[in-house]
Design a protein around this motif. Structure first.
Motif, short mmCIF file in Angstrom:
data_model
loop_
_atom_site.label_atom_id
_atom_site.label_comp_id
_atom_site.label_asym_id
_atom_site.label_seq_id
_atom_site.Cartn_x
_atom_site.Cartn_y
_atom_site.Cartn_z
N ALA B 16 0.78 -1.41 0.11
CA ALA B 16 -0.09 0.14 -0.05
C ALA B 16 0.83 1.21 0.13
O ALA B 16 0.54 2.14 -0.67
N VAL B 19 2.39 1.72 -3.55
CA VAL B 19 1.16 1.94 -4.39
C VAL B 19 0.88 3.68 -4.43
O VAL B 19 0.82 4.28 -5.22
N LEU B 45 -7.29 8.70 -9.60
CA LEU B 45 -5.87 8.40 -8.95
C LEU B 45 -5.86 8.77 -7.56
O LEU B 45 -5.28 8.11 -6.54
N LEU B 47 -8.63 8.96 -5.31
CA LEU B 47 -9.41 8.14 -4.62
C LEU B 47 -8.71 6.76 -4.35
O LEU B 47 -9.00 5.90 -3.65
N MET B 48 -7.94 6.16 -5.50
CA MET B 48 -7.17 5.16 -5.47
C MET B 48 -6.13 5.34 -4.34
O MET B 48 -5.84 4.25 -3.36
N GLY B 51 -7.72 4.66 -1.13
CA GLY B 51 -7.81 3.32 -1.00
C GLY B 51 -6.57 2.62 -0.26
O GLY B 51 -6.82 1.91 0.59
N CYS B 52 -5.39 3.11 -0.44
CA CYS B 52 -3.99 2.75 -0.09
C CYS B 52 -3.96 2.89 1.48
O CYS B 52 -3.42 2.28 2.38
N LEU B 54 -6.61 3.47 3.23
CA LEU B 54 -7.56 2.62 3.96
C LEU B 54 -6.82 0.95 4.42
O LEU B 54 -7.04 0.53 5.28
N VAL B 55 -5.96 0.64 3.26
CA VAL B 55 -5.20 -0.36 3.50
C VAL B 55 -4.28 -0.41 4.64
O VAL B 55 -4.16 -1.56 5.35
#
Lengths: 213, 69
Positions: B16, B19, B45, B47-48, B51-52, B54-55
């Motif tokens: 994560a 990325v 990008l 939002l992605m 997401g990282c 969140l991980v």
């Protein structure tokens, strides 16, 4: 409006340079196709949103406790650690797709091939991970309870989108190797990249809703 | 199983972060572009990258509240 611009482009290009003429026409149709593709993605957002809000409703209103009880036993939570790894695989594929497109724009074909191959590989790995999770999830079946129904419907729909995306990217890769695109005209690759980013972002929402909430 | 979950969390955490960094670099490269596709790419990008985050929170056990697997 668009037709008149096209005609102007034709008239400008006529008797001058065919390349300029084609470029004007291409640019105009590219803008139209791009708008259409973005609207398609918006319609997909609506589709996922309706299912997501149905899940939120079921979870907050219908089910008194979550995960729900089946035959007197509460269902276990999903495996967050495994899902986190699978999420990173998918997010990583989004980044590699972005760099694949950037390398295509800059004409570095070898790096494009590397990143495109990685994107497809990571997408396939995500699908494999999801299949593994389906086989091992202890949350009942598709129709057994609200948890299973919501989970399998939403992640299944997303998985189908990922599968379509993997096929889409493989076709784009094959087309680019056959010279369908050049470094000025590559709308298909742009559309593929947007679609793949979209699929990643939908997973951000699903990852939060099913594993972290 | 606990050990396996620990290994998975470490892999997720490292992945994560990597990325996230590359997503931010990509976002920075897109920042000054103004086309429709560029604007959508910036949003997605970003939002992605979220997401990282969140991980990472999941790997540290901050989310879900109450533990999780």
């Amino acid at each position: 409006m668009s037709v008149s611009i096209a005609k102007q482009g034709y008239q400008l290009g006529h008797g001058h340079d065919d390349h300029d003429h084609e470029q004007v026409i291409y640019q105009e149709t590219r803008d139209m196709r791009l708008l259409g593709f973005v609207l398609f993605l918006c319609s997909d957002v609506v589709l996922f949103s309706s299912f997501i809000f149905a899940y939120i409703y079921l979870r907050t209103t219908v089910a008194p406790i979550w995960p729900p009880m089946i035959d007197g036993h509460q269902l276990p939570r999903l495996d967050t650690a495994f899902a986190a790894v699978n999420s990173v695989v998918l997010f990583g594929s989004g980044v590699t797709m972005h760099y694949a497109l950037e390398n295509w724009k800059h004409g570095t074909r070898a790096m494009y091939n590397l990143f495109m191959g990685l994107t497809i590989l990571l997408g396939a790995m995500f699908l494999g991970g999801q299949a593994y999770e389906y086989a091992h999830a202890q949350i009942g079946g598709w129709s057994g309870n609200t948890f299973g129904a919501s989970f399998f419907t939403l992640t299944g729909m997303h998985g189908f989108h990922v599968f379509v995306g993997v096929v889409f990217l493989a076709v784009l890769w094959w087309q680019s190797s056959r010279g369908v695109y050049d470094h000025e005209r590559y709308f298909g690759l742009t559309a593929g990249t947007l679609y793949w980013h979209f699929v990643d972002v939908i997973w951000v929402a699903l990852f939060f809703l099913f594993y972290l909430w | 199983m606990e050990g396996l979950a620990g290994v998975e969390k470490i892999i997720a955490l490292i992945g994560a972060i990597v990325v996230f960094i590359f997503a931010l670099i990509g976002l920075r490269g897109e920042w000054k572009k103004t086309g429709l596709d560029d604007q959508v790419t910036k949003l997605l990008l970003g939002l992605m990258a979220f997401g990282c985050v969140l991980v990472v929170l999941a790997a540290f056990g901050v989310l879900p509240r109450g533990g999780g697997a």
